[in-house]
Structures are given as structure tokens and as C-alpha cells.
Design an enzyme around this catalytic site. Structure first.
Site, PDB file in Angstrom:
ATOM      1  N   ARG A 219      18.942  55.374 -59.834  1.00 52.55           N
ATOM      2  CA  ARG A 219      18.646  55.072 -61.219  1.00 52.55           C
ATOM      3  C   ARG A 219      17.193  55.262 -61.550  1.00 52.55           C
ATOM      4  O   ARG A 219      17.029  55.662 -62.637  1.00 52.55           O
ATOM      5  CB  ARG A 219      19.062  53.496 -61.394  1.00 52.55           C
ATOM      6  CG  ARG A 219      20.318  53.192 -61.301  1.00 52.55           C
ATOM      7  CD  ARG A 219      20.843  51.778 -61.926  1.00 52.55           C
ATOM      8  NE  ARG A 219      20.516  50.624 -61.073  1.00 52.55           N
ATOM      9  CZ  ARG A 219      21.669  50.179 -60.108  1.00 52.55           C
ATOM     10  NH1 ARG A 219      22.806  50.435 -60.176  1.00 52.55           N
ATOM     11  NH2 ARG A 219      21.090  49.197 -59.280  1.00 52.55           N
ATOM     12  N   ASP A 307      29.427  58.561 -60.821  1.00 50.40           N
ATOM     13  CA  ASP A 307      29.289  57.576 -59.548  1.00 50.40           C
ATOM     14  C   ASP A 307      30.416  56.934 -59.368  1.00 50.40           C
ATOM     15  O   ASP A 307      30.674  55.709 -59.824  1.00 50.40           O
ATOM     16  CB  ASP A 307      28.024  56.636 -59.890  1.00 50.40           C
ATOM     17  CG  ASP A 307      28.000  55.716 -58.758  1.00 50.40           C
ATOM     18  OD1 ASP A 307      28.391  55.969 -57.713  1.00 50.40           O
ATOM     19  OD2 ASP A 307      27.479  54.849 -59.015  1.00 50.40           O
ATOM     20  N   CYS A 347      30.686  56.872 -52.358  1.00 49.60           N
ATOM     21  CA  CYS A 347      30.334  55.863 -51.458  1.00 49.60           C
ATOM     22  C   CYS A 347      31.410  55.831 -50.662  1.00 49.60           C
ATOM     23  O   CYS A 347      31.569  54.660 -49.985  1.00 49.60           O
ATOM     24  CB  CYS A 347      30.191  54.652 -52.388  1.00 49.60           C
ATOM     25  SG  CYS A 347      31.604  54.261 -53.473  1.00 49.60           S
TER      26      CYS A 347
HETATM   27  N1  SAH Z   1      27.302  53.369 -61.689  1.00 49.55           N
HETATM   28  C1  SAH Z   1      27.252  52.244 -61.608  1.00 49.55           C
HETATM   29  C2  SAH Z   1      28.569  51.809 -60.566  1.00 49.55           C
HETATM   30  C3  SAH Z   1      29.799  52.325 -60.522  1.00 49.55           C
HETATM   31  S1  SAH Z   1      31.111  51.308 -59.898  1.00 49.55           S
HETATM   32  C4  SAH Z   1      26.069  51.325 -61.272  1.00 49.55           C
HETATM   33  O1  SAH Z   1      25.002  51.944 -60.991  1.00 49.55           O
HETATM   34  O2  SAH Z   1      26.033  50.278 -61.696  1.00 49.55           O
HETATM   35  C5  SAH Z   1      32.379  52.288 -60.326  1.00 49.55           C
HETATM   36  C6  SAH Z   1      33.021  52.090 -61.995  1.00 49.55           C
HETATM   37  O3  SAH Z   1      33.991  53.073 -62.051  1.00 49.55           O
HETATM   38  C7  SAH Z   1      33.592  50.825 -62.173  1.00 49.55           C
HETATM   39  O4  SAH Z   1      33.026  50.324 -63.173  1.00 49.55           O
HETATM   40  C8  SAH Z   1      35.213  50.940 -62.563  1.00 49.55           C
HETATM   41  O5  SAH Z   1      35.591  50.348 -63.696  1.00 49.55           O
HETATM   42  C9  SAH Z   1      35.011  52.696 -62.827  1.00 49.55           C
HETATM   43  N2  SAH Z   1      36.215  53.562 -62.915  1.00 49.55           N
HETATM   44  C10 SAH Z   1      37.060  53.242 -61.666  1.00 49.55           C
HETATM   45  N3  SAH Z   1      37.962  54.533 -61.950  1.00 49.55           N
HETATM   46  C11 SAH Z   1      37.682  54.983 -63.286  1.00 49.55           C
HETATM   47  C12 SAH Z   1      38.160  56.099 -64.013  1.00 49.55           C
HETATM   48  N4  SAH Z   1      39.430  56.544 -63.555  1.00 49.55           N
HETATM   49  N5  SAH Z   1      37.858  56.051 -65.437  1.00 49.55           N
HETATM   50  C13 SAH Z   1      36.704  55.669 -65.608  1.00 49.55           C
HETATM   51  N6  SAH Z   1      36.147  54.653 -65.138  1.00 49.55           N
HETATM   52  C14 SAH Z   1      36.575  54.311 -63.809  1.00 49.55           C
END
Ligand code: SAH
Length: 403
Positions: A219, A307, A347
Site C-alpha cells: 500500500r 488483490d 495470496c
Molecule cells: N486489498 C485489500 C484486501 C482485499 S481482500 C486491502 O488491502 O485491505 C479481498 C476482497 O475481495 C474482500 O473484501 C471481498 O469482499 C472481495 N471480493 C471477493 N470476491 C469478489 C468479487 N468477485 N468481486 C468483488 N469483490 C470480491
């Protein structure tokens, strides 16, 4: 449960199965066990000895797990008692104090399980509160001692438990405790500072223990690439990358996630940092659909963060997950203006660094673009990886310039 004699019951390994353990690997797999001890309580401490009876390691025991012993010590003069656990937590704290600027960051992982010599235990700090997560029976048995030591060493206002993790099932555990274990109840949102960026953390309902601490350094890196750029943050969760991009003076940051509660927190977090949420849209959508929509609308960006949650949890699912990663990265690459930056993460433990690099190569080829990697990272410093425990590597994050 803790004992102060060194006469621990013995798990005898099959011939030759001590090699990885002697190198420092912390797991004894069930296939490596030649003879189980009699009469050990589940979660009790055992010694692991080789076929000839030589001491190899000391750890906690759960015959129901596919990993019946997780190693706590390789020193046969070390008793597993309160002092031992205190030393382990002190050592973990020292690492964080040395590597994380405590003046600007008050949210980090204090204990990262196997990496800190306490397998199965996660402790995260969010300002004055701690969140613990017990993944295994052996750690569950030690929980009260751990809580006592955390109180003694860190004096948190409160300690909250988030042991609602599926891995407990593999350990034969059928309960998933959450709630207050000591001190005061945390507020609905704990205010934390990460490199002076402010976030509200919901430790009750948030993912993991509330925040993705493992992406802190990525970030911060995005902030440096954001000036005057239009940024798309896919799978934004509570807007970690979005807040840093706005701090880096991005022109406009679009945050996309399928979770409305997460998006509500993006707005909250932007406001906490005195940014105008009106200028930075939050979109509740499936990322795959949203990327298609942008392509159809010819809406391009200067930086795109991708991510997603782990696409793969088992070895068998790797080919399908690989295709999904390629397709997702291809879609993102296609939406980048020339010179734009792709920030892409995975991840999934099962996808190693080389495979992820190759995934981005295939995505670039499919999109007809070139990608130059300018930065590559594993998880942040508070989630270290012992070289003897490659399974501890899970996060990969690549920054690539697309042209
Ligand atoms: N980059 C973030 C963490 C991502 S966690 C950070 O730095 O805090 C992954 C996220 O993906 C979760 O919030 C989940 O709700 C979302 N997610 C999972 N599958 C998804 C999809 N198909 N479309 C949109 N969001 C999704």
C-alpha cells in the site's frame, strides 16, 4: 497442562523422517510417525525422537490432526512453560519494534504462528487492542497462559478472540470461539494508524482479524506511484490501497468490492483521512463484471490494483485458479493506459512466486502488451518467513509497468 519436568512422552519417527525437522521445519506429518505415545492428553507436550531414539524436537501433540506434532523447540534443555512462551512473545515483539516505526504505525501482527515459533497462534495489534486467533488444539490449550503474558508484556485495553477459522476443523475442533477474552470491549471501530494513514477496524465482523496487515508495504509503495493518476482498486475491502493512493495525490480513485459493509468503511476511512468520498467513487460490483463494463465503455486507468481473495486452497484446484488469475490480470492490463501500473497480488499459498510471475506473463501476452516488473514483494515484515518453512510464503505482490 504445562509441566516443568523434561520427561515428555515420546513420538518416535519412522527411519529418516527427522531430516526436515532438523533443518528447522516445524511440522511432523502423520506419515512420518512410527509410534505414537500412550496416554498423552490431546494438546499435551511431547518429544519427537528419531528411529534410534535421539531427540529431534519438542512440540504439542494432536493425534487427530494430519500434523500430529507442531514444533515449539529444538532445544532439549528447554521446558515448555510460562517462561518459554513469554520468551517467544518477547522475541516476536522485539522484531516488530525493530522493523516497524511505532510512532507512525500502531497496527501490526505481533505473533505470526510458525514464523515466530508459536505454531497455530496469531496475535494482531490494533492500537490499544489485541486480537488473537487460535488455529490449533495445542495453542488452544495454552490460550489462557498466552493471554496472561500478552497482558503482562503489552498492557492492552482489551483482548478479543477471532478463532472463527476453518483450519480448526482439521484439528478435530468443532467450536469457533469469538469474543472478549480479557479487559474492555473494543469499540465498533478501532482507530488505527498505519504509516500515518488512518483506518477504522471492525474486529468483530471484519475479514481475518479485521484488516489485511500483510499488504502494508505494498500500500505504501502504491502511494509513491499515485500522483495525478486515475487509480482503480479492485477487491478493495475497506480501502487500504485506496486511502494510500489518495494520500499520494491520485486524481481519482475508484474502489470496487462486492461487499457493501466493506465499501461503507472505505467511505469512513476516506473521511477519517479528511478526503472527500464524493471525489472517489465506491462501487459495489463483481470485479470481473466491472472490468468487462469498463472495457465496453472504454474507461481506462493509470494504475490498477488487483488483490483478490485466495483462488485456490488445494493442490488439485491449481490449474483452474491459474486460468482465473490469468483472465483477471489480462482484463486489468487491457484497461491500463500506456505507462500505467499494474499492482497485482495473489495470496494463494499453492501458487508460488515463479508461477505468479508466469501468470502475469501469460496475461500480458494475451492482452498484447508488455509488462516490466519494477517491484516485487512478499508479505510485510511482521509476517516473516523462516527459510526452513517455505509454506509460510503465501502473498506475492508485483508492480508492473504496462506498455
Ligand atoms: N486489498 C485489500 C484486501 C482485499 S481482500 C486491502 O488491502 O485491505 C479481498 C476482497 O475481495 C474482500 O473484501 C471481498 O469482499 C472481495 N471480493 C471477493 N470476491 C469478489 C468479487 N468477485 N468481486 C468483488 N469483490 C470480491
Amino acid at each position: 497442562m504445562l509441566r516443568d519436568t523434561l520427561s515428555y512422552p515420546r513420538v518416535i519417527l519412522r527411519r529418516g523422517k527427522e531430516r526436515r525437522l532438523l533443518e528447522g521445519h516445524p511440522w511432523v506429518f502423520s506419515g512420518a510417525v512410527g509410534q505414537h505415545p500412550d496416554g498423552v492428553e490431546r494438546g499435551g507436550i511431547v518429544d519427537v525422537v528419531d528411529f534410534a531414539g535421539n531427540f529431534v524436537a519438542r512440540g504439542y501433540y494432536n493425534p487427530e490432526s494430519s500434523i500430529p506434532v507442531r514444533v515449539l523447540s529444538q532445544d532439549d534443555s528447554e521446558t515448555i512453560d510460562v517462561g518459554f512462551i513469554r520468551k517467544r512473545i518477547e522475541r516476536a515483539l522485539q522484531l516488530r519494534k525493530a522493523w516497524i516505526d511505532q510512532k507512525t504505525t500502531n497496527a501490526y501482527r505481533v505473533v505470526h504462528g510458525e514464523s515466530d515459533g508459536l505454531p497455530g497462534l496469531i496475535v494482531d495489534r490494533y492500537a490499544d487492542f489485541l486480537v488473537i486467533q487460535c488455529h490449533t488444539l495445542g495453542i488452544e490449550v495454552l490460550r489462557d497462559t498466552i493471554v496472561e503474558i500478552l497482558n503482562e508484556l503489552m498492557s492492552p485495553t482489551g483482548i478479543w478472540e477471532r478463532s472463527d477459522v476453518g483450519t480448526r476443523r482439521v484439528e478435530g475442533l468443532t467450536n469457533f470461539p469469538t469474543g472478549l477474552v480479557s479487559g474492555e470491549e473494543p469499540p465498533d471501530l478501532i482507530e488505527i494508524s498505519e504509516n500515518r494513514a488512518l483506518f477504522g477496524i471492525d474486529v468483530r465482523r471484519g475479514q481475518k482479524t479485521g484488516f489485511f496487515l500483510d499488504q502494508r508495504e505494498n500500500r505504501a509503495a502504491l502511494q509513491g506511484f499515485s500522483r495525478d493518476r486515475e487509480v482503480l482498486n479492485c477487491f478493495c475491502y475497506t480501502g487500504g490501497f485506496s486511502v494510500y493512493a489518495v494520500r499520494g495525490k491520485a486524481k481519482r480513485v475508484v474502489s470496487v468490492d462486492e461487499s457493501q459493509p466493506a465499501l461503507d468503511l472505505v467511505v469512513h476511512n476516506l473521511e477519517m483521512n479528511r478526503f472527500d468520498p464524493q471525489a472517489h467513487p465506491c462501487i459495489a460490483a463483481n470485479v470481473f463484471d466491472y472490468l468487462k463494463h469498463c472495457k465496453a465503455e472504454k474507461q481506462y486507468f493509470d494504475a490498477i490494483v488487483v488483490d483478490p481473495p485466495a483462488f485456490v486452497k488445494t493442490q488439485r484446484a491449481i490449474p483452474q485458479a491459474t486460468r482465473a488469475y490469468i483472465s483477471l490480470n489480462r482484463k486489468a492490463i487491457e484497461l491500463l493506459r500506456p505507462g500505467g501500473i499494474l499492482v497485482t497480488a495473489s495470496c494463494s499459498t499453492q501458487i508460488d512466486y515463479e508461477s505468479f510471475f508466469t501468470i502475469v506473463k501469460h496475461a500480458a501476452t494475451a492482452a498484447g502488451k508488455t509488462v516490466q516488473i519494477v517491484r516485487s514483494h512478499l508479505q510485510s515484515v511482521d509476517q516473516p518467513v523462516p527459510v526452513s518453512f517455505p509454506e509460510g510464503r503465501y502473498l506475492k505482490c508485483l508492480f508492473g509497468i504496462v506498455s
